[in-house]
Design an enzyme around this catalytic site. Structure first.
Site, PDB file in Angstrom:
ATOM      1  N   ASP A   1      16.502  11.195  -6.530  1.00  0.00           N
ATOM      2  CA  ASP A   1      17.891  11.610  -6.312  1.00  0.00           C
ATOM      3  C   ASP A   1      18.318  11.489  -4.842  1.00  0.00           C
ATOM      4  O   ASP A   1      18.885  12.425  -4.277  1.00  0.00           O
ATOM      5  CB  ASP A   1      18.093  13.051  -6.803  1.00  0.00           C
ATOM      6  CG  ASP A   1      17.881  13.183  -8.295  1.00  0.00           C
ATOM      7  OD1 ASP A   1      18.066  12.187  -9.023  1.00  0.00           O
ATOM      8  OD2 ASP A   1      17.528  14.295  -8.749  1.00  0.00           O
TER       9      ASP A   1
ATOM     10  N   HIS B   1       0.803  -1.225   0.000  1.00  0.00           N
ATOM     11  CA  HIS B   1       0.000   0.000   0.000  1.00  0.00           C
ATOM     12  C   HIS B   1       0.834   1.272   0.000  1.00  0.00           C
ATOM     13  O   HIS B   1       0.299   2.372   0.179  1.00  0.00           O
ATOM     14  CB  HIS B   1      -0.921  -0.038   1.230  1.00  0.00           C
ATOM     15  CG  HIS B   1      -2.186   0.703   1.047  1.00  0.00           C
ATOM     16  ND1 HIS B   1      -2.530   1.773   1.834  1.00  0.00           N
ATOM     17  CD2 HIS B   1      -3.202   0.542   0.161  1.00  0.00           C
ATOM     18  CE1 HIS B   1      -3.696   2.234   1.452  1.00  0.00           C
ATOM     19  NE2 HIS B   1      -4.128   1.500   0.435  1.00  0.00           N
TER      20      HIS B   1
ATOM     21  N   LYS C   1       2.737   4.512  -1.268  1.00  0.00           N
ATOM     22  CA  LYS C   1       2.597   5.494  -2.343  1.00  0.00           C
ATOM     23  C   LYS C   1       3.764   6.449  -2.170  1.00  0.00           C
ATOM     24  O   LYS C   1       3.659   7.477  -1.499  1.00  0.00           O
ATOM     25  CB  LYS C   1       1.275   6.253  -2.250  1.00  0.00           C
ATOM     26  CG  LYS C   1       0.057   5.371  -2.383  1.00  0.00           C
ATOM     27  CD  LYS C   1      -0.672   5.356  -1.103  1.00  0.00           C
ATOM     28  CE  LYS C   1      -1.945   4.529  -1.299  1.00  0.00           C
ATOM     29  NZ  LYS C   1      -2.755   4.525  -0.140  1.00  0.00           N
TER      30      LYS C   1
END
Length: 192
Positions: free
Chosen positions: A137, A130, A132
């Site tokens: 960089d 789940h 996100k």
């Protein structure tokens, strides 16, 4: 017979109590997650009022070395297009996706990423992968972490109430997220 049943019950209760004690000790033995010093910039955005999708694309367009993605859902064309464009600019782009969320739209995005030469792994070790998260960089001074409730989908921008944080110029935080990304990558399977 009653005495024997009572003895077995005592053994069972003692066994369960022992297991609970071992589990509690194992939890106590876990070190606390490290505290990362606040530094850099914090930008918050809230859908549907703020254009989170455009904010993410802007951050992806600014990448100079590497983009690591952890996606529960990835069906957004603009975000996928930005990842492909970054790859074409020579940026190292890598994606983790939740295997259980590969409906038709996510499968289309998966094919688009793979067609551009972007390695994609599918997380299968969890009921729901789940996360996100986008890490940009990580080793550079400009290191950025994007995270929040926002799934990388059209609906997240246009139909849902969502939030996101863009945490910029914090290499230690980005390094911790990149380390977690790598841990998930080791448990994932290469996408076909």
């Amino acid at each position: 017979m009653m005495r024997q049943a009572a003895s077995w019950l005592q053994v069972a209760v003692l066994g369960v109590a022992g297991l609970l004690t071992v589990a509690a000790q194992a939890r106590e033995a876990q070190p606390a997650p490290p505290v990362t010093a606040a530094q850099g910039t914090i930008q918050s955005a809230f859908a549907p009022w703020d254009d989170i999708e455009a904010l993410i694309v802007e951050q992806l367009d600014a990448a100079r070395r590497q983009i690591l993605v952890q996606a529960y859902l990835l069906t957004s064309r603009p975000i996928t297009d930005a990842l492909v464009a970054a790859r074409k600019r020579g940026i190292d782009v890598r994606v983790l996706m939740d295997n259980g969320q590969l409906d038709k739209n996510a499968s289309d995005r998966l094919r688009q990423l793979r067609g551009a030469g972007i390695p994609v792994w599918l997380e299968t070790a969890y009921r729901n992968a789940h996360n996100k998260v986008i890490i940009i960089d990580a080793p550079l001074a400009s290191a950025t972490v994007i995270t929040g409730s926002y799934n990388f989908t059209w609906s997240a921008q246009h139909k849902n109430a969502e939030n996101i944080l863009v945490l910029g110029r914090n290499p230690p935080l980005a390094a911790r997220y990149a380390q977690n990304w790598q841990r998930h990558r080791q448990d994932a399977e290469a996408a076909p």
